[in-house]
Design an enzyme around this catalytic site. Structure first.
Site, PDB file in Angstrom:
ATOM      1  CB  THR A   1      -0.895   0.071   1.245  1.00 28.04           C
ATOM      2  OG1 THR A   1      -0.077   0.370   2.382  1.00 28.04           O
ATOM      3  CG2 THR A   1      -1.650  -1.214   1.469  1.00 28.04           C
ATOM      4  CG  ASP A   2       1.064   5.880  -1.279  1.00 30.80           C
ATOM      5  OD1 ASP A   2       2.063   6.109  -0.570  1.00 30.80           O
ATOM      6  OD2 ASP A   2       0.787   6.540  -2.297  1.00 30.80           O
ATOM      7  CB  CYS A   3       2.612   6.461   3.424  1.00 30.09           C
ATOM      8  SG  CYS A   3       2.972   6.889   5.127  1.00 30.09           S
TER       9      CYS A   3
END
Length: 770
Positions: free
Chosen positions: A292-294
């Site tokens: 995932t992205d942050c």
């Protein structure tokens, strides 16, 4: 057998290791804490934190994010950060502790940001992707990616969160600078080159890193150009446009992919099973890791509101196909609790862990987990890479206007002076773009530095005039004084994606640095900095108008991260260069073009609007989207593929042979290009296809090929393209690729609105393609 046997396939080794792990150890492999928080650096001594040691002892640690990253977001500064050698030594300390003090000795995956260079102190800062795309030089970009991989791996980074493959639809979006442009075909070509360059011939090589494709998908089409906003897009457009670069990069062997923050038709990409399982793993056969992205999983519960809490969000994400969360410190514990409470099958958890372990084996981490401090010191920021950064910038900068042959300027041997004026004339961080680490001032060549290197300091006058933002006109008087003494004025205007690096403010009267009580941020672009306008910020337009009244030739150099809409400047400037954010060697590259040492050959990869009210204005919109507004037509100021040269080119003798084919046959397109000017130059020959009639509405023109060629004065070259099913197909009524029989137009030229036209017919009997 043992999982430490390098002679066994990665899949077998991962399966065996998985069988030895506890539930907690499995979950820990799926978590990626912030790397800069696991060590302390004092007086050159690197100490690992107690919390890091505790996690290693209890469960091990799967990955670290941004261990080598430095910027205001991390709080790692130029003064307290790690040198290339120290960074490698810190990674080695982390790996050694993780291997020697965890039960199973699993090495850590080190993920780094490398969109336009390894984001570490001392690393080479290349131009931002928007400028890299403007080179239309796939081979040169691939060479850059090899350099980035070498710098990153030598310091211990093993996976990079690049390339960015988003298709730009609204340049008000602050992350426009991180993208290659608005065309899926062009992005696809660069995507493949990126994977080939970053991953090399072998992932386990000490000069290769794993590529992570982002942001999957539709991220560049957010509502209103607002970062991470909803995306209103049908499946046909998604399949045909936004997913195409990802598909090509997966086919090239990319080992990691990052879902986007946004939702599509109400479903967040982080939990979109149709995207992550049906398309990515099912139709495309992707067998790598999905990260995932942050903070993306947290957004499911607080943002998208499709999950009740963090545990529910974690279960939804891993079930949909997520393998690891960047920054997700709670992800692992949620997964453990979910399995124990019966909300998550352990087989789903095992699936994700298996993928993470396989990637580590493929990267060779179990055989060589350590960085090479000597290699880091040798290669990071080396002279060869700086020269490559300068070459890329010079080949990508776009000449938008050149009234009466204003450029190139003649250095000569006389005493004529040039005034370099504007807030970006000598602002080092303003020309680097977002996702950039702090760098020594001596490592960055501004436009002022570049012009002085050509003429000598005695012939160059300088004044900033104003800042990027704000209404302070205190510097106007000094700027006008400089301009009045000069023969020619070079005004360096634009924007800034520079975060607060703690630098001193600029004295607008003298241009010198000065200490202020409060730092001033000029940032008007970059991640999370979206705008409602494309006009210049602050009082830059006013400064230009006052300088113009002096009656001197005025050359505008834009340094910025998105197109600028300033009709008055476009009308009154004698010449305009678009340099986007050209990187640490950008000032030299701009000067090379200003004085004719390099003939500009960059071409726009985004359509340049006349006004933000025209948006969206991308070239390959549908034929049915309308013709004009009350105030103006719908055409951009400068079209896709546009860019001038100091020489001229003519196109002739366009042929398509044969003129009739079936869907499983190919035709050859040939065209002659002649350099009709007096200087050698490079031209980007662009091939577009237009489907005359189709069962589903289509764009009027679509890029399907390009070649960058260099011609001497008077030289002619024949350029050929092959056209087949891949160039002619589209996503049909049944959402499958199809080549329909009928008439097509073949268009070749120097930009999308300046083309020769020929006919091609696909005969009955043509069939769909896989």
């Amino acid at each position: 057998m043992t999982y430490k046997d390098p002679g066994r396939p990665a899949k077998e080794r991962a399966e065996y290791l998985l069988g030895l792990m506890t539930l907690e150890e499995k979950a820990a492999q799926l978590v990626q804490p912030f790397g800069w928080q696991v060590y302390e650096h004092t007086d050159g001594v690197i100490t690992l934190t107690k919390d890091f040691k505790r996690q290693v002892a209890e469960t091990g640690i799967g990955a670290l994010y941004g261990m080598l990253r430095a910027d205001p977001w991390t709080g790692v500064t130029l003064a307290g950060g790690l040198s290339p050698r120290q960074g490698a030594e810190a990674v080695n300390a982390i790996q050694r502790y993780a291997i020697e003090n965890s039960r199973l000795g699993i090495p850590v995956l080190i993920g780094e940001e490398c969109s336009h260079g390894h984001m570490a102190i001392g690393a080479t800062v290349f131009p931002v992707p928007l400028l890299l795309g403007s080179s239309w030089n796939v081979d040169l970009y691939r060479e850059m990616c090899r350099a980035v991989a070498l710098e990153t791996r030598s310091q211990g980074g093993t996976v990079t969160y690049s390339p960015v493959l988003d298709v730009v639809r609204d340049p008000r979006w602050g992350r426009t600078e991180e993208c290659f442009g608005e065309d899926a075909y062009l992005i696809s070509e660069l995507a493949v080159a990126s994977v080939e360059g970053l991953q090399g011939d072998s992932l386990s090589s000490q000069a290769s890193v794993g590529a992570t494709l982002k942001h999957f998908a539709g991220y560049g089409s957010s509502e209103g150009g607002r970062n991470a906003g909803p995306v209103h897009m049908g499946w046909r457009e998604l399949l045909e446009v936004d997913l195409l670069p990802f598909k090509k990069a997966v086919e090239a062997g990319a080992v990691s992919i990052m879902p986007a923050y946004n939702e599509i038709d109400g479903v967040p990409c982080t939990t979109n099973t149709a995207l992550l399982e049906d398309i990515l793993r099912g139709a495309w056969g992707f067998d790598g890791m999905v990260i995932t992205d942050c903070g993306a999983i947290e957004m499911l519960a607080e943002g998208h509101d499709v999950a009740e809490d963090g545990l529910d969000a974690s279960v939804q994400a891993i079930t949909a196909g997520i393998d690891m969360e960047m920054s997700g410190v709670m992800f692992g514990s949620h997964l453990v609790n979910a399995v124990r409470s019966g909300k998550l099958a352990v087989e789903v958890l095992d699936r994700a862990v298996q993928r993470v372990l396989e990637l580590k084996f493929r990267l060779g981490l179990f055989e060589q987990p350590y960085a090479d401090p000597e290699a880091a010191e040798k290669f990071i920021g080396c002279a060869e890479h700086r020269a490559l950064a300068r070459k890329l910038a010079a080949e990508s900068i776009i000449l938008l206007k050149n009234e009466g042959g204003t450029l190139p300027l003649a250095p000569g041997s006389g005493s004529g002076k040039i005034a370099v004026i504007g807030p970006n004339a000598d602002a080092p961080y303003n020309q680097l773009g977002d996702y950039t680490s702090p760098q020594p001032r001596s490592s960055i060549a501004t436009v002022l530095n570049g012009v002085r290197s050509k003429l000598g300091p005695e012939r160059v006058l300088y004044a900033p005039g104003c800042r990027i933002k704000g209404d302070d006109r205190e510097g106007f008087e000094a700027a006008l004084f400089c301009a009045a003494q000069a023969e020619t004025v070079v005004m360096v205007l634009g924007g800034s994606s520079a975060r607060d690096f703690g630098e001193d403010s600029i004295d607008l009267k003298t241009g010198a640095s000065k200490v202020t009580e409060h730092s001033w941020s000029d940032m008007d672009c970059g991640e999370g900095i979206d705008r409602i306008s494309l006009a210049l910020s602050g009082v830059q337009l006013e400064l230009f108008k006052e300088i113009h009244q002096l009656g001197k030739p005025v050359v505008v150099v834009y340094i910025n991260g998105r197109p600028v809409s300033e009709p008055w400047i476009e009308e009154h400037a004698h010449a305009i260069l678009e340099a986007w954010y050209p990187g640490q060697e950008g000032g030299h590259a701009v000067a090379d073009i200003l004085f004719g040492d390099v003939n500009p050959s960059g071409k726009l990869t985004v359509s340049w609007p006349k006004d933000a009210g025209q948006l969206p204005v991308y070239y390959n919109g549908k034929r049915s989207r309308g013709k004009r507004y009350l105030e103006a037509d719908s055409q951009p100021r400068y079209p896709f593929g546009y860019g001038l040269s100091y020489t001229s080119f003519s196109y002739s003798d366009l042929k398509v042979e044969p003129e009739q084919i079936t869907a499983d046959e190919t035709a050859t397109v040939s065209v002659q290009i002649k350099n009709t000017g007096e200087l050698a130059g490079s031209e980007v020959v662009q091939l577009y296809i237009s489907d005359v009639a189709s069962k589903v509405s289509r764009p009027a023109k679509e890029l399907k090929g390009f070649r960058k060629i260099t011609l001497a004065p008077g030289e002619t070259q024949t350029v050929e393209f092959e056209i087949g099913a891949e160039q002619l197909q589209y996503i049909g009524p049944d959402y499958q690729p199809v080549v329909e029989p009928g008439a097509f137009k073949v268009l070749v030229g120097g930009h999308v609105n300046d083309v020769l036209e020929a006919a091609l017919v696909v005969m009955e009997g043509a069939h769909g393609t896989d």
